[in-house]
Design a protein around this motif. Structure first.
Motif, PDB file in Angstrom:
ATOM      1  N   ILE A   6       0.640  -1.111  -0.144  1.00  0.00           N
ATOM      2  CA  ILE A   6       0.002   0.154   0.016  1.00  0.00           C
ATOM      3  C   ILE A   6       0.796   1.337  -0.271  1.00  0.00           C
ATOM      4  CG2 ILE A   6      -1.709   1.417   1.235  1.00  0.00           C
ATOM      5  CD1 ILE A   6      -2.850  -1.195   2.346  1.00  0.00           C
ATOM      6  N   LEU A   7       2.045   1.180   0.995  1.00  0.00           N
ATOM      7  CA  LEU A   7       2.571   2.445   0.864  1.00  0.00           C
ATOM      8  C   LEU A   7       3.616   2.646  -0.584  1.00  0.00           C
ATOM      9  CD1 LEU A   7       4.049   1.764   4.532  1.00  0.00           C
ATOM     10  CD2 LEU A   7       2.449   3.435   3.942  1.00  0.00           C
ATOM     11  N   ASN A   8       3.952   1.534  -0.830  1.00  0.00           N
ATOM     12  CA  ASN A   8       4.770   1.586  -2.218  1.00  0.00           C
ATOM     13  C   ASN A   8       3.825   2.021  -3.498  1.00  0.00           C
ATOM     14  OD1 ASN A   8       7.070   0.771  -1.159  1.00  0.00           O
ATOM     15  ND2 ASN A   8       6.805  -1.401  -1.687  1.00  0.00           N
ATOM     16  N   ARG A   9       2.633   1.793  -3.479  1.00  0.00           N
ATOM     17  CA  ARG A   9       1.523   2.382  -4.257  1.00  0.00           C
ATOM     18  C   ARG A   9       1.349   3.719  -4.215  1.00  0.00           C
ATOM     19  NH1 ARG A   9      -1.844  -2.188  -2.543  1.00  0.00           N
ATOM     20  NH2 ARG A   9      -1.665  -4.250  -4.132  1.00  0.00           N
ATOM     21  N   LEU A  10       1.305   4.022  -2.940  1.00  0.00           N
ATOM     22  CA  LEU A  10       1.160   5.687  -2.820  1.00  0.00           C
ATOM     23  C   LEU A  10       2.501   6.314  -3.068  1.00  0.00           C
ATOM     24  CD1 LEU A  10      -0.409   8.146  -1.498  1.00  0.00           C
ATOM     25  CD2 LEU A  10       0.558   7.420   0.591  1.00  0.00           C
ATOM     26  N   LYS A  11       3.647   5.721  -2.733  1.00  0.00           N
ATOM     27  CA  LYS A  11       4.872   6.328  -3.102  1.00  0.00           C
ATOM     28  C   LYS A  11       5.092   6.220  -4.722  1.00  0.00           C
ATOM     29  CE  LYS A  11       8.580   4.658  -1.213  1.00  0.00           C
ATOM     30  NZ  LYS A  11       9.875   4.084  -0.904  1.00  0.00           N
ATOM     31  N   ASN A  12       4.673   5.455  -5.454  1.00  0.00           N
ATOM     32  CA  ASN A  12       4.690   5.446  -6.967  1.00  0.00           C
ATOM     33  C   ASN A  12       3.752   6.556  -7.452  1.00  0.00           C
ATOM     34  OD1 ASN A  12       6.745   3.733  -7.088  1.00  0.00           O
ATOM     35  ND2 ASN A  12       5.302   1.954  -7.207  1.00  0.00           N
ATOM     36  N   ILE A  13       2.466   6.574  -7.022  1.00  0.00           N
ATOM     37  CA  ILE A  13       1.446   7.363  -7.817  1.00  0.00           C
ATOM     38  C   ILE A  13       1.694   8.875  -7.283  1.00  0.00           C
ATOM     39  CG2 ILE A  13      -0.007   7.601  -5.725  1.00  0.00           C
ATOM     40  CD1 ILE A  13      -0.776   7.237  -9.689  1.00  0.00           C
ATOM     41  N   LYS A  14       2.547   8.884  -6.507  1.00  0.00           N
ATOM     42  CA  LYS A  14       2.770  10.438  -6.097  1.00  0.00           C
ATOM     43  C   LYS A  14       4.216  10.627  -6.532  1.00  0.00           C
ATOM     44  CE  LYS A  14      -0.543  11.876  -3.488  1.00  0.00           C
ATOM     45  NZ  LYS A  14      -1.506  13.039  -4.086  1.00  0.00           N
ATOM     46  N   ASN A  15       5.026   9.902  -7.168  1.00  0.00           N
ATOM     47  CA  ASN A  15       6.226  10.213  -7.651  1.00  0.00           C
ATOM     48  C   ASN A  15       7.312  10.579  -6.638  1.00  0.00           C
ATOM     49  OD1 ASN A  15       5.994   9.711 -10.660  1.00  0.00           O
ATOM     50  ND2 ASN A  15       4.458  11.147 -10.495  1.00  0.00           N
ATOM     51  N   PHE A  16       7.161   9.866  -5.531  1.00  0.00           N
ATOM     52  CA  PHE A  16       8.055  10.179  -4.409  1.00  0.00           C
ATOM     53  C   PHE A  16       9.294   9.200  -4.840  1.00  0.00           C
ATOM     54  CE2 PHE A  16       4.331  11.185  -1.668  1.00  0.00           C
ATOM     55  CZ  PHE A  16       4.496  12.755  -2.021  1.00  0.00           C
ATOM     56  N   ALA A  17      10.514   9.623  -4.884  1.00  0.00           N
ATOM     57  CA  ALA A  17      11.712   9.047  -4.989  1.00  0.00           C
ATOM     58  C   ALA A  17      12.356   8.366  -3.621  1.00  0.00           C
ATOM     59  CB  ALA A  17      12.963   9.716  -5.620  1.00  0.00           C
ATOM     60  N   THR A  18      11.908   8.576  -2.555  1.00  0.00           N
ATOM     61  CA  THR A  18      12.528   8.364  -1.279  1.00  0.00           C
ATOM     62  C   THR A  18      11.414   8.217  -0.380  1.00  0.00           C
ATOM     63  OG1 THR A  18      12.878  10.623  -0.339  1.00  0.00           O
ATOM     64  CG2 THR A  18      14.694   9.366  -1.629  1.00  0.00           C
ATOM     65  N   ASP A  19      11.715   7.380   0.838  1.00  0.00           N
ATOM     66  CA  ASP A  19      10.816   7.124   1.876  1.00  0.00           C
ATOM     67  C   ASP A  19      10.643   8.655   2.733  1.00  0.00           C
ATOM     68  OD1 ASP A  19       9.988   4.615   1.374  1.00  0.00           O
ATOM     69  OD2 ASP A  19      11.481   3.818   2.642  1.00  0.00           O
ATOM     70  N   THR A  20      11.629   9.600   2.631  1.00  0.00           N
ATOM     71  CA  THR A  20      11.596  10.570   3.432  1.00  0.00           C
ATOM     72  C   THR A  20      10.543  11.591   2.665  1.00  0.00           C
ATOM     73  OG1 THR A  20      13.900  10.523   4.039  1.00  0.00           O
ATOM     74  CG2 THR A  20      13.108  12.472   3.891  1.00  0.00           C
ATOM     75  N   GLU A  21      10.503  11.547   1.318  1.00  0.00           N
ATOM     76  CA  GLU A  21       9.250  12.407   0.718  1.00  0.00           C
ATOM     77  C   GLU A  21       8.008  11.743   1.224  1.00  0.00           C
ATOM     78  OE1 GLU A  21      10.481  13.585  -3.632  1.00  0.00           O
ATOM     79  OE2 GLU A  21      11.796  11.882  -3.137  1.00  0.00           O
ATOM     80  N   LEU A  22       7.911  10.250   1.218  1.00  0.00           N
ATOM     81  CA  LEU A  22       6.723   9.941   1.587  1.00  0.00           C
ATOM     82  C   LEU A  22       6.277  10.259   3.082  1.00  0.00           C
ATOM     83  CD1 LEU A  22       4.163   8.028   0.890  1.00  0.00           C
ATOM     84  CD2 LEU A  22       5.564   6.215   1.594  1.00  0.00           C
ATOM     85  N   ALA A  23       7.136   9.938   3.760  1.00  0.00           N
ATOM     86  CA  ALA A  23       6.877  10.535   5.284  1.00  0.00           C
ATOM     87  C   ALA A  23       6.760  11.952   5.383  1.00  0.00           C
ATOM     88  CB  ALA A  23       7.983  10.122   6.149  1.00  0.00           C
ATOM     89  N   ASN A  24       7.246  12.854   4.841  1.00  0.00           N
ATOM     90  CA  ASN A  24       6.825  14.198   4.754  1.00  0.00           C
ATOM     91  C   ASN A  24       5.368  14.500   4.179  1.00  0.00           C
ATOM     92  OD1 ASN A  24       9.412  15.128   5.676  1.00  0.00           O
ATOM     93  ND2 ASN A  24       9.944  15.531   3.637  1.00  0.00           N
ATOM     94  N   PHE A  25       4.960  13.580   3.120  1.00  0.00           N
ATOM     95  CA  PHE A  25       3.531  13.833   2.629  1.00  0.00           C
ATOM     96  C   PHE A  25       2.607  13.581   3.376  1.00  0.00           C
ATOM     97  CE2 PHE A  25       0.063  11.465   0.547  1.00  0.00           C
ATOM     98  CZ  PHE A  25      -0.572  12.619  -0.114  1.00  0.00           C
ATOM     99  N   LEU A  26       2.800  12.372   4.322  1.00  0.00           N
ATOM    100  CA  LEU A  26       2.032  11.960   5.384  1.00  0.00           C
ATOM    101  C   LEU A  26       1.951  12.817   6.718  1.00  0.00           C
ATOM    102  CD1 LEU A  26       2.519   7.975   4.869  1.00  0.00           C
ATOM    103  CD2 LEU A  26       0.551   9.371   4.204  1.00  0.00           C
ATOM    104  N   ASN A  27       3.096  13.625   6.688  1.00  0.00           N
ATOM    105  CA  ASN A  27       3.116  14.421   7.838  1.00  0.00           C
ATOM    106  C   ASN A  27       3.797  13.629   9.124  1.00  0.00           C
ATOM    107  OD1 ASN A  27       3.638  16.830   9.120  1.00  0.00           O
ATOM    108  ND2 ASN A  27       1.256  17.119   9.991  1.00  0.00           N
ATOM    109  N   ILE A  28       4.397  12.771   8.961  1.00  0.00           N
ATOM    110  CA  ILE A  28       5.024  11.953   9.928  1.00  0.00           C
ATOM    111  C   ILE A  28       6.608  11.839   9.944  1.00  0.00           C
ATOM    112  CG2 ILE A  28       2.933  10.222   9.999  1.00  0.00           C
ATOM    113  CD1 ILE A  28       4.467   8.278   8.712  1.00  0.00           C
TER     114      ILE A  28
END
Length: 232
Positions: A6-28
């Motif tokens: 699930i997390l990888n799908r969100l990362k890919n659809i948002k075009n986040f290159a790193t987990d840090t970008e994903l964490a920032n998007f989720l505000n965690i």
């Protein structure tokens, strides 16, 4: 359920290159995201609140159906397939063709809300093609005769992480030259003898020497899913 999917799908659809970008998007914090991966857990309320405006929740949870609400580039539902890879094949999808010369990487979408039309020069539709984010025209002879200059290459962008790379496959790679420009190249990606911080870029044309580059030098990377050759 493997919640990392699930997390990888969100990362890919948002075009986040790193987990840090994903964490920032989720505000965690990055450590909280790491705990989610380690414990196979997710704060669904938080996840849904961040995605309710544009990402289809059913697709996010299952990988089935449309990935973005009211998405314009997918024209049909996924079809059944016996392929080993898990990503869907669509009966027909509208894939944007990009002019990437003026961009830092392979960045076809704008915050997951749609296509940046300023970078689009055309669209292609090929029946039964795996899910793709975009396409570009090949240049040079490093992959000749497998690819010729002018061939069209469709790709699926992945995160710039070693665990996401299928070594031995063909990728479009955007290598950072400086803070303002990148070099886009199509190469086979192999493991490097220099260690896990590096990958080896290998040409099909044996006259081109393989090159080892650091993962930190990669601005973006996309798995080649299809190529089209026009015979004039």
């Amino acid at each position: 359920m493997d919640k990392s999917l699930i997390l990888n799908r969100l990362k890919n659809i948002k075009n986040f290159a790193t987990d840090t970008e994903l964490a920032n998007f989720l505000n965690i914090s990055r450590s909280t995201l790491s705990n989610w991966y380690a414990r196979n857990s997710i704060d669904y309320d938080l996840l849904f609140s961040k995605c309710e405006n544009n990402v289809d929740i059913n697709w996010l949870l299952t990988g089935n159906g449309y990935n973005v609400k009211n998405e314009s580039n997918v024209l049909a539902e996924p079809i059944e397939s016996s392929r080993k890879t898990k990503d869907p094949i669509y009966e027909l999808q509208r894939v944007p063709v990009f002019n990437l010369e003026a961009t830092m990487g392979l960045v076809p979408l704008v915050d997951g809300n749609g296509v940046d039309e300023e970078k689009v020069i055309d669209y292609i539709s090929i029946p039964s093609m795996p899910s793709c984010d975009g396409a570009i025209y090949a240049s040079g002879d490093s992959m000749y005769p497998l690819l010729k200059s002018g061939d069209m290459i469709a790709y699926k962008r992945i995160a710039v992480e070693r665990a996401q790379i299928f070594f031995g496959e063909m990728y479009i790679v955007a290598v950072k030259l400086d803070d303002f420009s990148t070099m886009k190249t199509v190469k086979f990606v192999h493991q490097s003898e220099l260690g896990d911080e590096y990958i080896r870029l290998v040409s099909h044309n044996q006259h081109h020497t393989p090159k080892d580059v650091k993962l930190s030098q990669i601005a973006a990377i996309g798995l080649v899913r299809a190529s089209i050759r026009l015979h004039n």
